[in-house]
Design a protein around this motif. Structure first.
Motif, PDB file in Angstrom:
ATOM      1  N   THR A 142       0.855  -1.186   0.000  1.00 56.48           N
ATOM      2  CA  THR A 142       0.000   0.000   0.000  1.00 56.48           C
ATOM      3  C   THR A 142       0.884   1.227   0.000  1.00 56.48           C
ATOM      4  OG1 THR A 142      -1.918   1.040   1.058  1.00 56.48           O
ATOM      5  CG2 THR A 142      -0.207   0.196   2.516  1.00 56.48           C
ATOM      6  N   SER A 143       0.266   2.387  -0.154  1.00 51.91           N
ATOM      7  CA  SER A 143       1.041   3.625  -0.193  1.00 51.91           C
ATOM      8  C   SER A 143       1.181   4.204   1.210  1.00 51.91           C
ATOM      9  CB  SER A 143       0.367   4.641  -1.117  1.00 51.91           C
ATOM     10  OG  SER A 143      -0.951   4.899  -0.684  1.00 51.91           O
ATOM     11  N   SER A 144       2.215   5.026   1.365  1.00 58.03           N
ATOM     12  CA  SER A 144       2.512   5.652   2.650  1.00 58.03           C
ATOM     13  C   SER A 144       2.870   7.109   2.414  1.00 58.03           C
ATOM     14  CB  SER A 144       3.678   4.923   3.332  1.00 58.03           C
ATOM     15  OG  SER A 144       4.244   5.725   4.348  1.00 58.03           O
ATOM     16  N   THR A 145       2.516   7.957   3.356  1.00 59.02           N
ATOM     17  CA  THR A 145       2.923   9.368   3.276  1.00 59.02           C
ATOM     18  C   THR A 145       4.097   9.658   4.203  1.00 59.02           C
ATOM     19  OG1 THR A 145       1.309   9.964   4.979  1.00 59.02           O
ATOM     20  CG2 THR A 145       0.590  10.131   2.685  1.00 59.02           C
ATOM     21  N   THR A 146       4.572   8.639   4.917  1.00 54.32           N
ATOM     22  CA  THR A 146       5.587   8.870   5.963  1.00 54.32           C
ATOM     23  C   THR A 146       6.841   8.025   5.769  1.00 54.32           C
ATOM     24  OG1 THR A 146       4.492   7.225   7.360  1.00 54.32           O
ATOM     25  CG2 THR A 146       3.879   9.521   7.698  1.00 54.32           C
ATOM     26  N   GLY A 147       7.072   7.507   4.579  1.00 53.63           N
ATOM     27  CA  GLY A 147       8.259   6.694   4.389  1.00 53.63           C
ATOM     28  C   GLY A 147       7.917   5.237   4.241  1.00 53.63           C
ATOM     29  N   LEU A 148       8.824   4.373   4.673  1.00 53.51           N
ATOM     30  CA  LEU A 148       8.706   2.936   4.465  1.00 53.51           C
ATOM     31  C   LEU A 148       8.315   2.218   5.761  1.00 53.51           C
ATOM     32  CD1 LEU A 148       9.203   0.372   2.719  1.00 53.51           C
ATOM     33  CD2 LEU A 148      11.615   0.542   3.357  1.00 53.51           C
ATOM     34  N   LEU A 149       7.322   1.357   5.668  1.00 62.65           N
ATOM     35  CA  LEU A 149       6.921   0.485   6.776  1.00 62.65           C
ATOM     36  C   LEU A 149       6.916  -0.952   6.276  1.00 62.65           C
ATOM     37  CD1 LEU A 149       4.942   3.238   6.861  1.00 62.65           C
ATOM     38  CD2 LEU A 149       4.204   2.160   8.991  1.00 62.65           C
ATOM     39  N   ILE A 150       7.422  -1.868   7.100  1.00 58.66           N
ATOM     40  CA  ILE A 150       7.476  -3.285   6.737  1.00 58.66           C
ATOM     41  C   ILE A 150       6.867  -4.097   7.876  1.00 58.66           C
ATOM     42  CG2 ILE A 150       8.939  -5.210   6.026  1.00 58.66           C
ATOM     43  CD1 ILE A 150      11.136  -3.148   5.443  1.00 58.66           C
ATOM     44  N   SER A 151       5.899  -4.928   7.533  1.00 58.64           N
ATOM     45  CA  SER A 151       5.306  -5.833   8.515  1.00 58.64           C
ATOM     46  C   SER A 151       5.483  -7.264   8.033  1.00 58.64           C
ATOM     47  CB  SER A 151       3.815  -5.537   8.715  1.00 58.64           C
ATOM     48  OG  SER A 151       3.237  -6.459   9.619  1.00 58.64           O
ATOM     49  N   VAL A 152       6.152  -8.074   8.835  1.00 56.14           N
ATOM     50  CA  VAL A 152       6.363  -9.486   8.499  1.00 56.14           C
ATOM     51  C   VAL A 152       5.669 -10.351   9.542  1.00 56.14           C
ATOM     52  CG1 VAL A 152       8.067 -11.322   8.184  1.00 56.14           C
ATOM     53  CG2 VAL A 152       8.563  -9.012   7.364  1.00 56.14           C
ATOM     54  N   THR A 153       4.912 -11.313   9.090  1.00 59.98           N
ATOM     55  CA  THR A 153       4.334 -12.334   9.965  1.00 59.98           C
ATOM     56  C   THR A 153       5.023 -13.658   9.670  1.00 59.98           C
ATOM     57  OG1 THR A 153       2.187 -11.244  10.094  1.00 59.98           O
ATOM     58  CG2 THR A 153       2.235 -13.596  10.588  1.00 59.98           C
ATOM     59  N   ALA A 154       5.509 -14.309  10.713  1.00 56.66           N
ATOM     60  CA  ALA A 154       6.206 -15.590  10.552  1.00 56.66           C
ATOM     61  C   ALA A 154       5.369 -16.705  11.175  1.00 56.66           C
ATOM     62  CB  ALA A 154       7.582 -15.538  11.206  1.00 56.66           C
ATOM     63  N   ILE A 155       5.372 -17.838  10.503  1.00 57.51           N
ATOM     64  CA  ILE A 155       4.610 -19.012  10.928  1.00 57.51           C
ATOM     65  C   ILE A 155       5.581 -20.173  11.068  1.00 57.51           C
ATOM     66  CG2 ILE A 155       2.752 -20.628  10.290  1.00 57.51           C
ATOM     67  CD1 ILE A 155       1.737 -18.180   8.492  1.00 57.51           C
ATOM     68  N   GLY A 156       5.384 -20.965  12.102  1.00 59.29           N
ATOM     69  CA  GLY A 156       6.260 -22.109  12.302  1.00 59.29           C
ATOM     70  C   GLY A 156       5.508 -23.289  12.869  1.00 59.29           C
ATOM     71  N   GLU A 157       6.200 -24.423  12.945  1.00 57.08           N
ATOM     72  CA  GLU A 157       5.595 -25.643  13.460  1.00 57.08           C
ATOM     73  C   GLU A 157       6.499 -26.251  14.522  1.00 57.08           C
ATOM     74  OE1 GLU A 157       7.263 -29.092  10.508  1.00 57.08           O
ATOM     75  OE2 GLU A 157       5.497 -28.016   9.798  1.00 57.08           O
ATOM     76  N   VAL A 158       5.886 -26.942  15.457  1.00 58.47           N
ATOM     77  CA  VAL A 158       6.646 -27.628  16.501  1.00 58.47           C
ATOM     78  C   VAL A 158       5.877 -28.880  16.906  1.00 58.47           C
ATOM     79  CG1 VAL A 158       5.589 -26.190  18.326  1.00 58.47           C
ATOM     80  CG2 VAL A 158       7.767 -27.359  18.760  1.00 58.47           C
ATOM     81  N   ASP A 159       6.604 -29.968  17.135  1.00 53.48           N
ATOM     82  CA  ASP A 159       5.962 -31.207  17.568  1.00 53.48           C
ATOM     83  C   ASP A 159       5.268 -30.995  18.907  1.00 53.48           C
ATOM     84  OD1 ASP A 159       6.865 -32.582  15.356  1.00 53.48           O
ATOM     85  OD2 ASP A 159       8.674 -33.337  16.348  1.00 53.48           O
ATOM     86  N   ASN A 160       4.176 -31.723  19.103  1.00 54.41           N
ATOM     87  CA  ASN A 160       3.449 -31.638  20.373  1.00 54.41           C
ATOM     88  C   ASN A 160       4.393 -31.910  21.541  1.00 54.41           C
ATOM     89  OD1 ASN A 160       0.876 -30.998  19.384  1.00 54.41           O
ATOM     90  ND2 ASN A 160       0.486 -33.140  18.850  1.00 54.41           N
ATOM     91  N   ASN A 161       4.289 -31.065  22.569  1.00 50.30           N
ATOM     92  CA  ASN A 161       5.057 -31.172  23.818  1.00 50.30           C
ATOM     93  C   ASN A 161       6.515 -30.750  23.681  1.00 50.30           C
ATOM     94  OD1 ASN A 161       2.786 -32.245  25.219  1.00 50.30           O
ATOM     95  ND2 ASN A 161       3.232 -34.250  24.322  1.00 50.30           N
ATOM     96  N   LYS A 162       6.905 -30.232  22.491  1.00 54.03           N
ATOM     97  CA  LYS A 162       8.273 -29.735  22.349  1.00 54.03           C
ATOM     98  C   LYS A 162       8.355 -28.209  22.364  1.00 54.03           C
ATOM     99  CE  LYS A 162      10.563 -33.666  20.181  1.00 54.03           C
ATOM    100  NZ  LYS A 162      11.438 -34.125  19.070  1.00 54.03           N
TER     101      LYS A 162
END
Length: 348
Positions: free
Chosen positions: A137-157
């Protein structure tokens, strides 16, 4: 400091939003079976079967979290991914996918965003993750970066911040304070450049700490190492806001106290010498610096023999009962209460 070397300057309006997304993401390859549907639909579709899923997100804002006068856009793209993956690894999880959203002003041409996404693409290859979506999207105030990270882990670890117990050992990966001192060097050279734009900084003597600031790495290797050593931490957190702040977070969540030993805090020789150059105390820098993206965790004393010979891991403290409080045990063997000194959002 950083000059715009791009001769070509393609306006983003020439492509439009969807054309821009297609252009910037055309080289992303899928690596994980859990990625059923990636970029190109209304939403990504993921299938993790019998795993637990971890999700984390960070927002980076120009002028608050980064300064483009000395932060190359390719490094910024790389770093924006790494800071999110670090949070996934702090859960003892494997990072698998990310989404990337950006807001940009019209001072950024297409070629600048190609550099930014080049860094994102490099991080995706290095850390073996899929880029599965995002937004522009556009911005009037410079650069913004949003990263969402997804991961997996075995049950109980999975590992949380709240599992530390009295008599556990406090362990840290790598060394501390480098990113903060790298920032000090870059800020100093920026001021010199303002006075004399013809001067070019010699950053070679500071290469390690400057890289710690501009191109940090998340400790994916440590998660694999702990698995190979058959060690499951009792609690864990990543060091983004400074060692003292993270110890307080971990101990508060776990309802325990802690003794942190000053003489055990790992410091690279370059950090010590540059602290002397800037007339700063290296312990204070390690406690409050932030942005090292190392892992801080606790282990049972029963696991000490498994980690004691490993150069990646340093035991720096001892977990006590909650009523004992949180203390730094100095080299002079005196106790000083640990106070949060790291990064605080919304402070002037």
């Amino acid at each position: 400091m950083i000059e715009d070397k791009n001769q070509q300057r393609t306006q983003l309006s020439d492509l439009g939003e969807f054309g821009l997304i297609d252009h910037l993401t055309k080289n992303f390859k899928i690596k994980h079976e859990s990625t059923v549907k990636s970029i190109g639909d209304d939403a990504a579709v993921l299938d993790f079967k019998n795993k637990k899923i971890v999700v984390t997100t960070d927002l980076l804002v120009e002028g608050v979290h980064f300064d483009l006068s000395y932060m190359p856009l390719k490094h910024l793209g790389y770093k924006s991914v790494v800071v999110n993956l670090s949070d996934v690894y702090a859960m003892n999880a494997k990072a698998t996918q990310i989404t990337v959203s950006i807001a940009v002003s019209n001072r950024f041409p297409l070629e600048a965003l190609e550099d930014l996404y080049g860094g994102i693409e490099t991080a995706a290859k290095v850390y073996n993750i899929d880029v599965v979506g995002g937004d522009t999207t556009s911005s009037t105030t410079g650069l913004l970066i949003s990263v969402t990270a997804i991961g997996e882990v075995d049950n109980n670890k999975e590992v949380y911040r709240n599992g530390a117990k009295p008599n556990d050992l406090l362990v840290v990966t790598g060394d501390l304070g480098g990113a903060y001192m790298g920032l000090q060097v870059l800020e100093r050279e920026k001021e010199v450049y303002k006075v004399n734009p013809n001067s070019q900084p010699d950053l070679e003597p500071y290469s390690y700490i400057v890289e710690r600031q501009l191109k940090p790495e998340a400790r994916k290797d440590v998660i694999k190492l702990l698995e190979d050593l058959n060690v499951k931490p009792t609690s864990m957190i990543d060091i983004s806001d400074g060692l003292s702040s993270e110890i307080i977070h971990l101990c508060t969540q776990s309802k325990v106290g802690c003794d942190l030993y000053e003489n055990k805090i790992p410091l690279d020789p370059q950090i010590i010498s540059v602290c002397e150059e800037f007339n700063l105390d290296s312990t204070t820098v390690a406690l409050g610096g932030g942005e090292d993206y190392e892992l801080l965790f606790t282990i049972s004393q029963d696991d000490y023999s498994k980690i004691k010979a490993n150069p990646n891991l340093t035991v720096i403290g001892y977990i006590r009962e909650e009523q004992s409080g949180l203390h730094l045990v100095t080299r002079a063997d005196t106790k000083i209460p640990i106070k949060a000194q790291g990064w605080k959002n919304f402070n002037a």
